[in-house]
Motif scaffolding. Structure first.
Motif, short mmCIF file in Angstrom:
data_model
loop_
_atom_site.label_atom_id
_atom_site.label_comp_id
_atom_site.label_asym_id
_atom_site.label_seq_id
_atom_site.Cartn_x
_atom_site.Cartn_y
_atom_site.Cartn_z
N UNK A 178 -1.01 13.83 1.93
CA UNK A 178 -1.75 14.11 0.70
C UNK A 178 -3.04 13.29 0.67
N UNK A 179 -4.14 13.94 0.30
CA UNK A 179 -5.44 13.27 0.23
C UNK A 179 -6.06 13.52 -1.13
N UNK A 180 -6.55 12.47 -1.76
CA UNK A 180 -7.42 12.60 -2.92
C UNK A 180 -8.83 12.29 -2.43
N UNK A 181 -9.69 13.30 -2.42
CA UNK A 181 -11.06 13.10 -1.96
C UNK A 181 -12.01 13.10 -3.15
N UNK A 182 -12.61 11.96 -3.40
CA UNK A 182 -13.65 11.87 -4.41
C UNK A 182 -15.00 12.13 -3.73
N UNK A 183 -15.84 12.89 -4.40
CA UNK A 183 -17.19 13.14 -3.88
C UNK A 183 -18.20 12.63 -4.92
N UNK A 184 -19.05 11.72 -4.49
CA UNK A 184 -20.03 11.11 -5.38
C UNK A 184 -21.40 11.14 -4.75
N UNK A 215 -1.80 8.16 12.05
CA UNK A 215 -0.93 6.99 11.84
C UNK A 215 -0.36 6.98 10.42
N UNK A 216 -1.13 7.47 9.45
CA UNK A 216 -0.62 7.54 8.08
C UNK A 216 0.63 8.42 8.02
N UNK A 217 0.60 9.51 8.75
CA UNK A 217 1.76 10.40 8.76
C UNK A 217 2.95 9.71 9.41
N UNK A 218 2.72 9.05 10.54
CA UNK A 218 3.81 8.35 11.24
C UNK A 218 4.40 7.25 10.36
N UNK A 219 3.53 6.54 9.64
CA UNK A 219 3.97 5.39 8.84
C UNK A 219 4.52 5.78 7.48
N UNK A 220 4.46 7.04 7.14
CA UNK A 220 5.01 7.48 5.85
C UNK A 220 4.13 7.15 4.65
N UNK A 221 2.83 7.06 4.88
CA UNK A 221 1.92 6.81 3.76
C UNK A 221 1.98 8.01 2.81
N UNK A 222 2.12 7.72 1.52
CA UNK A 222 2.26 8.78 0.52
C UNK A 222 0.95 9.52 0.28
N UNK A 223 -0.14 8.75 0.22
CA UNK A 223 -1.42 9.39 -0.09
C UNK A 223 -2.59 8.58 0.47
N UNK A 233 -0.84 0.83 13.52
CA UNK A 233 0.54 0.75 13.03
C UNK A 233 0.81 -0.49 12.17
N UNK A 234 0.33 -1.65 12.60
CA UNK A 234 0.57 -2.88 11.83
C UNK A 234 -0.12 -2.80 10.47
N UNK A 235 -1.29 -2.18 10.44
CA UNK A 235 -2.02 -2.08 9.18
C UNK A 235 -1.30 -1.21 8.17
N UNK A 236 -0.61 -0.17 8.63
CA UNK A 236 -0.01 0.80 7.72
C UNK A 236 1.48 0.60 7.47
N UNK A 237 2.08 -0.35 8.11
CA UNK A 237 3.51 -0.59 7.92
C UNK A 237 3.81 -0.93 6.45
N UNK A 238 4.68 -0.13 5.84
CA UNK A 238 5.09 -0.39 4.46
C UNK A 238 4.07 0.00 3.41
N UNK A 239 3.02 0.71 3.80
CA UNK A 239 1.96 1.08 2.86
C UNK A 239 2.30 2.40 2.17
N UNK A 240 2.09 2.44 0.86
CA UNK A 240 2.28 3.69 0.11
C UNK A 240 0.96 4.43 -0.09
N UNK A 241 -0.08 3.69 -0.46
CA UNK A 241 -1.40 4.30 -0.68
C UNK A 241 -2.43 3.65 0.24
N UNK A 242 -3.29 4.46 0.82
CA UNK A 242 -4.30 3.92 1.73
C UNK A 242 -5.69 4.43 1.33
#
Length: 307
Positions: free
Chosen positions: A142-148, A100-108, A64-73
């Protein structure tokens, strides 16, 4: 006041994350890094410019502390060196992170996974990379998954394996995986994709396959590296050399442990090539370099002490 979004980078002590952080800072983003041991960040030139939060994705209470106020992770974590159960560790960690991203409101969430046709019999390592992406999507963030495939740059485990083998062995006994097709990508191009994705909303909820400008083989990657270095090297293919024996061989010749080289080498049997053009459609400004150019740039930076 900086009104740029606040970005979380996991895996900042690793090869990709440690290079992504200064790129994001240069673009004006406010960056928080999430690490298990902050002491491993000592010596990073960008350390005073970021917020550091310690914790572990396998310990949900630290998130929770890591994701507080985060837009992109950015999710740049894998458990490959943690033993034979690394696949389950990866899944559990990704589920904790997504919840936790969902709870914290992370956009992507921006995730770096691995190439490989899911319809094939993928190695444990590659199938784990795909399953991790699926786990991150379970909470409908929302997830952007890069595959390399192989990342060409000093510090990339796959590339370092090739570099050590070519530097140390004038002749190499090689199993049939040296003929497997691969589409390596230079580290600078990879970082461009990761950073630019924040400015491309259309990349949300997409699996984007990325690679360099040419398709080659692992054998030709070794010979190409030798050419750039001005070395004469001979590859001697043999019909039987199991992944287990190959991993021990790599461990004896290079500093890479068998616990890390074994899942990597198992995955070398799978073709890892970009199959669609989505990366060109979403990121037309990025023109990936070819393998020889990526190797040349890497060695130039090494010689100049820029890495």
């Amino acid at each position: 006041m900086n009104d740029k979004p606040k970005v979380l980078v996991t895996g900042a002590t690793g090869y990709i994350g440690g290079r992504l952080v200064p790129k994001l800072l240069a673009l004006g983003y406010r960056v928080r890094v999430f690490v298990r041991n902050p002491n491993h960040l000592k010596g990073r030139l960008w350390l005073k410019e970021v917020e550091v939060v310690s914790g572990d994705v396998l310990e949900p209470d630290s998130l929770p502390r890591a994701m507080e106020g985060i837009q992109y992770a950015y999710y740049l974590i894998h458990s490959m060196g943690s033993g034979k159960n690394f696949h389950q560790y990866d899944i559990n960690a990704a589920r904790n992170f997504a919840a936790q991203a969902k709870i914290s409101g992370v956009t992507r969430i921006i995730y770096l996974g691995g190439l490989g046709d899911p319809q094939e019999n993928l190695s444990t390592h590659l199938s784990s990379r795909h399953a991790t992406g699926d786990a991150l999507r379970e909470e409908n963030v929302a997830v952007t998954e890069f595959r390399a495939a192989v990342v060409v740059g000093s510090g990339s485990m796959s590339f370092e394996m090739i570099r050590y083998l070519v530097e140390r062995l004038p002749a190499m006994i090689c199993p049939k995986w040296v003929y497997t097709k691969v589409q390596p990508i230079g580290i600078t191009d990879l970082l461009d994709y990761l950073a630019t994705s924040l400015q491309i909303p259309e990349s949300a909820n997409q699996i984007v396959e990325i690679g360099g400008d040419d398709v080659t083989t692992y054998g030709d990657m070794m010979l190409g590296y030798a050419k750039v270095r001005g070395l004469r090297r001979l590859l001697i293919p043999v019909p039987v050399l199991t992944p287990r024996l190959s991993s021990y061989w790599v461990h004896w010749i290079t500093p890479i442990s068998a616990s890390l080289s074994s899942p990597l080498i198992e995955g070398l049997r799978n073709e890892v090539v970009v199959k669609n053009q989505l990366s060109h459609e979403l990121f037309p400004s990025i023109k990936p370099m070819n393998y020889i150019s990526a190797v040349t740039l890497t060695l130039t930076d090494l010689n100049a002490g820029n890495i």
